[in-house]
Design a protein around this motif. Structure first.
Motif, PDB file in Angstrom:
ATOM      1  N   GLY A  19       0.830  -1.199   0.000  1.00  0.00           N
ATOM      2  CA  GLY A  19       0.000   0.000   0.000  1.00  0.00           C
ATOM      3  C   GLY A  19       0.860   1.243   0.000  1.00  0.00           C
ATOM      4  N   THR A  20       0.190   2.359  -0.203  1.00  0.00           N
ATOM      5  CA  THR A  20       0.886   3.636  -0.291  1.00  0.00           C
ATOM      6  C   THR A  20       1.217   4.163   1.097  1.00  0.00           C
ATOM      7  N   ASP A 197      -3.884   3.709   2.406  1.00  0.00           N
ATOM      8  CA  ASP A 197      -4.974   2.931   1.808  1.00  0.00           C
ATOM      9  C   ASP A 197      -5.226   1.681   2.653  1.00  0.00           C
ATOM     10  N   THR A 225      -7.406   4.498   5.847  1.00  0.00           N
ATOM     11  CA  THR A 225      -8.383   5.560   5.635  1.00  0.00           C
ATOM     12  C   THR A 225      -9.754   5.087   6.099  1.00  0.00           C
ATOM     13  N   LYS A 256      -8.005  10.463   7.061  1.00  0.00           N
ATOM     14  CA  LYS A 256      -6.670   9.913   6.837  1.00  0.00           C
ATOM     15  C   LYS A 256      -5.871   9.905   8.148  1.00  0.00           C
TER      16      LYS A 256
END
Length: 544
Positions: A19-20, A197, A225, A256
């Motif tokens: 994931g980011t 994410d 998130t 976030k």
């Protein structure tokens, strides 16, 4: 997961490194002693007035705010209460934070809760930035504060350590830019990043009940998130997110990392400190919630069993102990916990403080009925005054309702009530002392008047003598006899009490072994009540 929880295994949901991952704002907790200027500092940073709204100018529960700095970046701040009763809430703030700003007043120095805040930060392994506040006051001595902090083991930069120190004045808005720089420098060194994410991980910092919107939980997202519409389990409660609101009260679709949000849509009120778990469906949310509730109930019953055992052991040691049932109602869940813990600290050998019910929200008719059934006091903290119908019902049922907005005012009043209710301990004390100057004998009395008696002619040298007291006869410091007073006269008149400096005639029942120069002490039984003690740091206790 539910099966593991049923077995009592502590589990934590882990995520893969996929994931980011992006930089995130720092979560900063402001800590320090009561009235050292924590809320005023935040007030100056975000240009709003919170201190004026707080009861007595003292922060009662956690506030989470996002502060936009002049540099354009943002920092999430947690304002934690400084009063001793709210140490649990302060510890909860340290559990979700990245940096602690330790506020110390330059004119007051290091105080008990300053040390407590340092301890919380150390145990949570969180870096500290010291803000010496009120540097514009005439009695300010920042150097003394530095020496005190250094002596307590805080390695300041000035002394070769790595803890940054900034001198500020929250009210005059002096040194705030330097504090911002110090916080950003600390955050930059920590290289704070989070996965943005995937399912969110979040922690509840506060929970309350709104009359129109139901249970609301203020949470801070740690990773992932959080999206409106998701099914979540918060502690033992579950629900579907109906809406998310930011700290300004605006509705947002997602939250976030490091973003404090208010969650609406839960079926019940969670506990402050609970984790927020995102699940796939309503069915899974229900299952996880039920599993957690069963475990909570099991733990609760076990705790009750342990408490009863402890109470039974204490009851054996203390012959007389009265119970004081209390119902606690407060505005938010964190305050309920803090007030309950503070009231339980007032337990003593003579009075058992029994919290029979706690709840969030205003006092209801149900609370009155419960209080009437168990003869309980109702304690309301930071809630609105109940309507006249509830007040009237309480008056008719002879139920006391104590409403307060400042925690130590509440504890002071409860301390007085507990002292009044305590049975006290019976003690024997010397109320007076007399010297025998002469001895008189009554002989040849008729049978109806009884046998011959000896009368001690005494002078009261200290205190007072009471006919209801017990008389102790001393000769050369040794006790010769002890018994009840048969007769106490002054100038041939019976009297109940004789004060210092007066002469009297004294007859002690079954005692005729008097000698001139003997000392007679009058002993009285007194009931000594416990004392309510409040320290400068805000800690309270009942001393028997």
């Amino acid at each position: 997961m539910v099966v593991l929880q049923e077995l009592g295994v502590n589990i934590r949901r882990m995520h893969t490194g996929e994931g980011t991952v992006e930089p995130r704002p720092a979560v900063v907790t402001v800590m320090g002693h009561v009235d050292h200027g924590k809320t005023s500092l935040l007030d100056s940073l975000r240009q709003t007035s919170v201190a004026a709204k707080e009861a007595g100018g003292i922060t009662q529960h956690i506030g989470a705010f996002v502060v936009e700095m002049t540099s354009g970046a943002s920092i999430t701040f947690l304002d934690t209460p400084g009063h001793a009763a709210f140490s649990a809430m302060r510890a909860r703030g340290a559990a979700v934070t990245d940096i602690v700003v330790l506020v110390v007043a330059a004119d007051d120095g290091v105080m008990p809760q300053t040390l407590e805040a340092m301890s919380h930060a150390k145990s949570a392994n969180v870096p500290v930035v010291v803000a010496i506040n009120k540097c514009d006051k005439s009695g300010a001595d920042p150097e003394r504060v530095r020496i005190q902090l250094g002596s307590e083991g805080l390695l300041l930069e000035d002394m070769g350590g790595d803890v940054q120190v900034v001198e500020i004045s929250a009210l005059a808005k002096l040194g705030l830019d330097k504090l911002e720089e110090a916080l950003f420098l600390q955050a930059e060194m920590m290289d704070l990043k989070a996965r943005i994410d995937g399912p969110a991980q979040a922690f509840v910092v506060e929970a309350r009940v709104d009359r129109g919107r139901g249970p609301l939980a203020t949470a801070i997202v740690k990773a992932g998130t959080l999206v409106s519409g998701q099914h979540i389990v918060v502690g033992a409660e579950w629900g579907r997110i109906r809406s998310l609101r930011d700290t300004a009260g605006n509705i947002t679709e997602f939250a976030k990392p490091a973003m404090p949000i208010e969650i609406e849509g839960l079926r019940g009120l969670p506990m402050a400190g609970d984790d927020v778990v995102v699940v796939d469906s309503e069915e899974r949310a229900r299952m996880l919630s039920q599993g957690r509730k069963k475990k909570q109930e099991k733990d609760r019953l076990q705790k009750i069993d342990e408490d009863m055992t402890e109470e039974a052991e204490m009851a054996e040691e203390t012959p007389e102990r009265v119970e004081m049932p209390i119902i606690v109602k407060a505005d938010v869940q964190g305050s309920v916990q803090a007030v309950t813990d503070a009231l339980r600290s007032l337990n003593s050998q003579q009075v058992f403080v029994n919290i029979v019910h706690v709840g969030v929200g205003p006092i209801s008719h149900h609370d009155i009925d419960l209080a009437q059934a168990c003869r309980a006091y109702i304690v309301g903290f930071n809630i609105r005054t109940p309507p006249s119908s509830i007040t009237l019902a309480a008056t008719q049922a002879n139920i006391k309702i104590l409403l307060h907005k400042v925690i130590y005012h509440l504890l002071e009043e409860m301390g007085r009530v507990i002292v009044e209710k305590a049975p006290g301990t019976a003690e024997t004390q010397i109320s007076g002392e007399a010297e025998i100057l002469n001895i008189f004998e009554l002989k040849g009395r008729s049978k109806s008047k009884g046998p011959d008696i000896k009368i001690a002619g005494c002078r009261i040298t200290d205190g007072h003598f009471s006919k209801s007291g017990t008389m102790r006869l001393l000769r050369s410091g040794d006790v010769v006899f002890e018994g009840p007073c048969a007769s106490l006269k002054r100038e041939k008149q019976d009297t109940e009490t004789i004060n210092k400096g007066n002469d009297c005639g004294l007859v002690i029942q079954d005692c005729d072994d008097f000698q001139v120069g003997d000392i007679v002490q009058c002993l009285e039984q007194v009931i000594r009540k416990p004392k309510f003690i409040s320290t400068q740091s805000g800690a309270v206790r009942i001393e028997c």
